[in-house]
Structure formats: structure tokens, C-alpha cells
Design an enzyme around this catalytic site. Structure first.
Site, PDB file in Angstrom:
ATOM      1  N   LYS A  20      31.575  43.385  38.546  1.00  0.00           N
ATOM      2  CA  LYS A  20      30.554  42.326  38.494  1.00  0.00           C
ATOM      3  C   LYS A  20      29.252  42.970  38.056  1.00  0.00           C
ATOM      4  O   LYS A  20      28.861  44.003  38.611  1.00  0.00           O
ATOM      5  CB  LYS A  20      30.438  41.684  39.871  1.00  0.00           C
ATOM      6  CG  LYS A  20      29.144  40.955  40.176  1.00  0.00           C
ATOM      7  CD  LYS A  20      29.302  40.126  41.452  1.00  0.00           C
ATOM      8  CE  LYS A  20      28.039  40.101  42.290  1.00  0.00           C
ATOM      9  NZ  LYS A  20      28.210  39.348  43.552  1.00  0.00           N
ATOM     10  N   LYS A  38      30.424  34.608  51.936  1.00  0.00           N
ATOM     11  CA  LYS A  38      29.794  35.716  52.651  1.00  0.00           C
ATOM     12  C   LYS A  38      29.769  35.332  54.123  1.00  0.00           C
ATOM     13  O   LYS A  38      29.201  34.291  54.490  1.00  0.00           O
ATOM     14  CB  LYS A  38      28.367  35.951  52.167  1.00  0.00           C
ATOM     15  CG  LYS A  38      28.288  36.647  50.819  1.00  0.00           C
ATOM     16  CD  LYS A  38      26.857  36.907  50.395  1.00  0.00           C
ATOM     17  CE  LYS A  38      26.858  37.520  48.995  1.00  0.00           C
ATOM     18  NZ  LYS A  38      25.529  37.461  48.367  1.00  0.00           N
ATOM     19  N   GLU A  75      28.524  33.706  38.474  1.00  0.00           N
ATOM     20  CA  GLU A  75      28.149  33.421  39.855  1.00  0.00           C
ATOM     21  C   GLU A  75      26.720  32.878  39.919  1.00  0.00           C
ATOM     22  O   GLU A  75      25.802  33.463  39.337  1.00  0.00           O
ATOM     23  CB  GLU A  75      28.277  34.714  40.665  1.00  0.00           C
ATOM     24  CG  GLU A  75      28.089  34.559  42.164  1.00  0.00           C
ATOM     25  CD  GLU A  75      28.308  35.890  42.904  1.00  0.00           C
ATOM     26  OE1 GLU A  75      28.863  36.840  42.310  1.00  0.00           O
ATOM     27  OE2 GLU A  75      27.906  35.973  44.072  1.00  0.00           O
ATOM     28  N   SER A 130      29.952  45.420  42.641  1.00  0.00           N
ATOM     29  CA  SER A 130      28.805  44.704  42.094  1.00  0.00           C
ATOM     30  C   SER A 130      27.810  45.753  41.611  1.00  0.00           C
ATOM     31  O   SER A 130      27.371  46.598  42.389  1.00  0.00           O
ATOM     32  CB  SER A 130      28.188  43.837  43.193  1.00  0.00           C
ATOM     33  OG  SER A 130      27.004  43.233  42.735  1.00  0.00           O
ATOM     34  N   ASP A 158      27.559  30.987  45.243  1.00  0.00           N
ATOM     35  CA  ASP A 158      27.235  31.918  46.325  1.00  0.00           C
ATOM     36  C   ASP A 158      26.137  31.267  47.170  1.00  0.00           C
ATOM     37  O   ASP A 158      26.426  30.563  48.153  1.00  0.00           O
ATOM     38  CB  ASP A 158      26.796  33.265  45.704  1.00  0.00           C
ATOM     39  CG  ASP A 158      26.269  34.291  46.693  1.00  0.00           C
ATOM     40  OD1 ASP A 158      26.118  33.985  47.880  1.00  0.00           O
ATOM     41  OD2 ASP A 158      25.969  35.436  46.277  1.00  0.00           O
ATOM     42  N   ASP A 196      26.725  37.846  37.743  1.00  0.00           N
ATOM     43  CA  ASP A 196      26.040  37.146  38.848  1.00  0.00           C
ATOM     44  C   ASP A 196      24.564  36.986  38.485  1.00  0.00           C
ATOM     45  O   ASP A 196      23.858  37.975  38.287  1.00  0.00           O
ATOM     46  CB  ASP A 196      26.184  37.961  40.142  1.00  0.00           C
ATOM     47  CG  ASP A 196      25.614  37.238  41.365  1.00  0.00           C
ATOM     48  OD1 ASP A 196      25.082  36.116  41.215  1.00  0.00           O
ATOM     49  OD2 ASP A 196      25.708  37.811  42.475  1.00  0.00           O
ATOM     50  N   LYS A 210      25.082  42.237  37.310  1.00  0.00           N
ATOM     51  CA  LYS A 210      23.991  41.305  37.587  1.00  0.00           C
ATOM     52  C   LYS A 210      23.314  40.957  36.265  1.00  0.00           C
ATOM     53  O   LYS A 210      23.106  41.840  35.424  1.00  0.00           O
ATOM     54  CB  LYS A 210      22.982  41.962  38.532  1.00  0.00           C
ATOM     55  CG  LYS A 210      23.538  42.220  39.922  1.00  0.00           C
ATOM     56  CD  LYS A 210      23.680  40.913  40.687  1.00  0.00           C
ATOM     57  CE  LYS A 210      24.000  41.168  42.156  1.00  0.00           C
ATOM     58  NZ  LYS A 210      24.034  39.929  42.930  1.00  0.00           N
ATOM     59  N   GLY A 241      29.174  40.466  49.455  1.00  0.00           N
ATOM     60  CA  GLY A 241      28.497  41.431  50.322  1.00  0.00           C
ATOM     61  C   GLY A 241      26.995  41.352  50.171  1.00  0.00           C
ATOM     62  O   GLY A 241      26.476  40.677  49.274  1.00  0.00           O
TER      63      GLY A 241
HETATM   64  O1  OSB Z   1      24.330  37.848  45.150  1.00  0.00           O
HETATM   65  O2  OSB Z   1      26.097  38.823  45.764  1.00  0.00           O
HETATM   66  C1  OSB Z   1      24.868  38.807  45.707  1.00  0.00           C
HETATM   67  C2  OSB Z   1      23.463  42.067  47.115  1.00  0.00           C
HETATM   68  C3  OSB Z   1      22.342  41.611  47.768  1.00  0.00           C
HETATM   69  C4  OSB Z   1      22.034  40.262  47.700  1.00  0.00           C
HETATM   70  C5  OSB Z   1      22.857  39.388  46.999  1.00  0.00           C
HETATM   71  C6  OSB Z   1      23.990  39.844  46.357  1.00  0.00           C
HETATM   72  C7  OSB Z   1      24.278  41.217  46.396  1.00  0.00           C
HETATM   73  C8  OSB Z   1      25.388  41.826  45.686  1.00  0.00           C
HETATM   74  C9  OSB Z   1      25.898  43.151  46.181  1.00  0.00           C
HETATM   75  O3  OSB Z   1      25.878  41.374  44.683  1.00  0.00           O
HETATM   76  C10 OSB Z   1      27.117  43.034  47.017  1.00  0.00           C
HETATM   77  C11 OSB Z   1      27.423  44.340  47.682  1.00  0.00           C
HETATM   78  O4  OSB Z   1      27.747  45.298  46.989  1.00  0.00           O
HETATM   79  O5  OSB Z   1      27.340  44.410  48.932  1.00  0.00           O
HETATM   80 MG    MG Z   2      25.836  36.581  44.419  1.00  0.00          MG
END
Ligand code: OSB
Ligand code: MG
Length: 367
Positions: free
Chosen positions: A161, A262, A213, A135, A238, A188, A163, A290
Site C-alpha cells: 500500500k 481498525k 482507500e 503501508s 477507512d 491510500d 500513500k 493499523g
Molecule cells: O490510514 O491506514 C491509515 C497510519 C496512521 C494513520 C492512518 C493510517 C496509517 C497507515 C499505517 O496506513 C498502518 C500501519 O502500518 O500501522
Molecule cells: Mg487508511
């Protein structure tokens, strides 16, 4: 089983790469670690909550107070059959699943260690090699994003992924796709859009994304159900999925075609397993999300990812992408973008207690 002791420690760790999402920027993680003990055996959990209540209602300090003043004393005062019963003991608390889940996961670790079994086998996992994705947060420039993607693909990661948020979405995805025409790519939004953005979101259909996402509100299912039939791109939920029950409802309404599970968000292994089973029954693929975890949370996520229906690459990747030094030994590695679940008992990684104590800014023991 009865717990004899619960020790809380707060650690602070700067991220190797500050992480920006549509809801904010994280540069230093503050995490509450939970160590539980019963008859000489110990187990570890890690509260995944962010430093501020932006992803969900929890944050580092809420976790500390809730365990110290309520969940900890309550759990110490009760006996239970198995780790699978621990979540139910805290069901009187509304929400705060990440906090409750860290305690629950610590007991699962303890139980697996006491049985001399790897946690992933103890929860019923079967996958022996896990495909990993990464991510990547919002960057200053598209050029920086493309460079980061290059690095992760060279390391062998199987899916990228990125953001997105308003102002950093369609054009950015277009440039990524132009440069990397055939990679497994997804976006995401962390709830940055509403149904009023439907025409804008439809433009993402041009880029063959694996999924988008959580485009809409963090607590919504119904609007997503209205959006999904109007998009070719599968929606992955999510934030909206806190339980197996939420998943049933989302699937029944057609709000998503994929779910990110998660462990932390749903409150531990018992609920994550129920959710997993619901998705499997409905043939909805899942992957493990995560929360920028340190080694203990990462190890728990690895265990969860071994369940059968975790068919898609998750967000669980190597420790070194986050930390100059992790709190477990060995740290998590992902050669060729794959993680091999550990063979030693419990979470399968040794907690580096000296380093944890070095990082700790406060510690409190309940007994
Ligand atoms: O939305 O998946 C998410 C990190 C912090 C809060 C929300 C999210 C995330 C990530 C990172 O996308 C996931 C990771 O690398 O641990
Ligand atoms: Mg997410």
C-alpha cells in the site's frame, strides 16, 4: 467482573522510518498504555490515537485526560458480565472510540488470560496464518519509494500500500506499476480529494489497483457512493466507518466494495466483531488496518485479523518495521509475509514491563 485498578502510562517511541501521509508526518509516537487489573489478573490495551487530532478527533493527550477523569473512574465504579459489555458502559461519551476501545481491549485481554485462552480464540477467530501487507508512507523521491517496495517484497509481504496525495499520486503509481507490473498494489489517500477530482482519480483505473482507500472526506459516505460507480477500482473505506451501522449504510449505498477494519477506530472488539459480521453477511471483504501501533496494539490487531472475513492482507506487519525494540516479548515477526497467531493466553505476547517503565514519561494509577 469489576476492575480493581487501572494504570495509565504514556510512552514515547521514535519510528525507525518517519511516516508521512496526506495529513502529516509522524516521527515519534506518543502512546497511552492501559493496564487493567481484576482479582489479580491483568490485561493490557494501547490507545492508537495519533499525537495530534489529524486522522480523527483524538490525540494522545485527549486519551489520557478522558481515561483519567471520566472513563477510568466510571469503569472502576461499575460491574459488568463480560468484556463484551465494556464498550456499552462508555457509550455516553461521543466519539473518542480509540480511547474507549483501548480500555475495552484491555479487559478482553484480561478475560482471555483469566480463562487461559489465546485472545484470538476467545473472540471467535479461526485463521491460523495471516497474510500481511505493508503501508509505505510518502517519500522524498519516487526512487526511494521503489527501493522501499523492493525491500518489503524481498521480505515476503503480500501486498503493497502506498500513500497518495495531490502531487504524489497518478505519476507515482504509474512508476510503481511500471517497475512492479504484477504485485498486489493499492493506494491510500486519507481523504485528500473531493468529487471535483473525479477525472483525476479515474486515471488510477489504468493501474489495476486492488483498491483505493478513503479518497474523499473522512466523514463522508454519500460522495463515495457517487464516486464508486464511476471508478473500476474498488473503493475501500477507512476513516468513514466508525461502526457496524456506518458499514451497513455504506454498503447499502454502494459507497465501497472493501472495508478496512481498525480495532481502534471502531472502539474495540465488540464493535469490530459486529462490523465484521455485517461485511460477511454482505460478502464485502475486509482487512485489518493499523495506526503505527507498538506491540500491545499490534497484538490486539493480530487477534482481530483471525476472524473469518479478514480475507485480504492487512497493514499489520513485523515490529522491526517500526521499532528498534518493541515493548512485547517476543516481538511480532512475519516470516514470508505471514504472522502466526500466538498460542499463549491473552494477547499472547509478554509485555516488557521494565522497558515500558523505562520509556514512560508519566504514569498514573486509578483505583
Ligand atoms: O490510514 O491506514 C491509515 C497510519 C496512521 C494513520 C492512518 C493510517 C496509517 C497507515 C499505517 O496506513 C498502518 C500501519 O502500518 O500501522
Ligand atoms: Mg487508511
Amino acid at each position: 467482573m469489576k476492575l480493581d485498578r487501572i494504570t495509565l502510562r504514556e510512552i514515547r517511541m521514535p519510528l525507525v522510518h518517519p511516516f508521512e501521509t496526506s495529513f502529516g508526518l509522524t516521527t515519534v509516537r506518543r502512546m497511552v498504555l492501559v493496564e487493567v487489573e481484576s482479582q489479580g489478573a491483568v490485561g493490557w490495551g494501547e490507545v492508537a490515537a495519533n499525537e495530534l487530532p489529524r486522522y480523527n478527533e483524538e490525540w494522545t493527550d485527549s486519551a489520557w485526560l478522558l481515561i483519567r477523569d471520566m472513563l477510568g473512574p466510571q469503569l472502576l465504579g461499575q460491574s459488568f458480565e463480560t468484556a463484551g459489555d465494556v464498550g456499552e458502559l462508555s457509550s455516553g461519551v461521543r466519539g473518542h472510540r480509540m480511547t474507549r476501545g483501548a480500555l475495552e481491549a484491555a479487559v478482553w485481554d484480561l478475560e482471555a488470560r483469566a480463562r487461559d485462552t489465546p485472545l484470538w480464540r476467545h473472540i471467535g477467530g479461526s485463521r491460523t496464518s495471516l497474510d500481511c501487507g505493508v503501508s509505505i508512507g510518502i517519500q522524498q523521491t519516487v526512487g526511494e519509494l521503489l527501493d522501499k517496495i523492493d525491500v518489503e517484497l524481498a521480505a515476503g509481504y503480500k501486498r503493497i500500500k502506498i500513500k497518495i496525495k495531490p502531487g504524489w499520486d497518478v505519476d507515482v503509481v504509474a512508476e510503481v506499476r511500471k517497475r512492479f507490473p504484477s504485485i498486489e498494489l493499492m493506494a491510500d489517500a486519507n481523504s485528500a480529494y473531493s468529487l471535483a477530482d473525479i477525472d483525476h482519480l479515474k486515471q488510477l483505473d489504468d493501474f489495476g489497483l486492488m483498491m483505493i482507500e478513503q479518497p474523499l472526506a473522512h466523514d463522508d459516505i454519500i460522495d463515495h457512493a457517487q464516486l464508486q460507480p464511476q471508478l473500476d477500482t474498488p473503493i475501500c473505506l477507512d476513516e468513514s466507518i466508525l461502526s457496524a451501522h456506518n458499514a451497513e449504510q455504506a454498503i447499502r449505498l454502494g459507497a465501497c466494495r472493501i472495508i478496512n477494519i481498525k480495532l481502534s477506530r471502531v472502539g474495540g472488539f465488540a464493535e469490530a466483531k459486529r462490523l465484521h459480521d455485517v461485511t460477511q453477511k454482505h460478502d464485502i471483504p475486509v482487512w485489518c488496518g493499523g495506526m503505527l501501533e507498538a506491540g500491545i496494539g499490534r497484538a490486539h490487531n493480530i487477534a482481530l485479523s483471525t476472524l473469518e472475513n479478514f480475507r485480504l492482507p492487512g497493514d499489520v506487519s513485523a515490529s522491526q518495521r517500526y521499532w528498534t525494540r518493541d515493548i512485547i516479548e517476543p516481538e511480532v515477526t512475519a516470516p514470508n509475509g505471514q504472522i502466526t497467531p500466538p498460542s499463549s493466553p491473552g494477547i499472547g505476547f509478554a509485555v516488557d514491563l521494565d522497558y515500558v517503565n523505562h520509556l514512560a514519561v508519566r504514569e498514573e494509577t486509578l483505583s
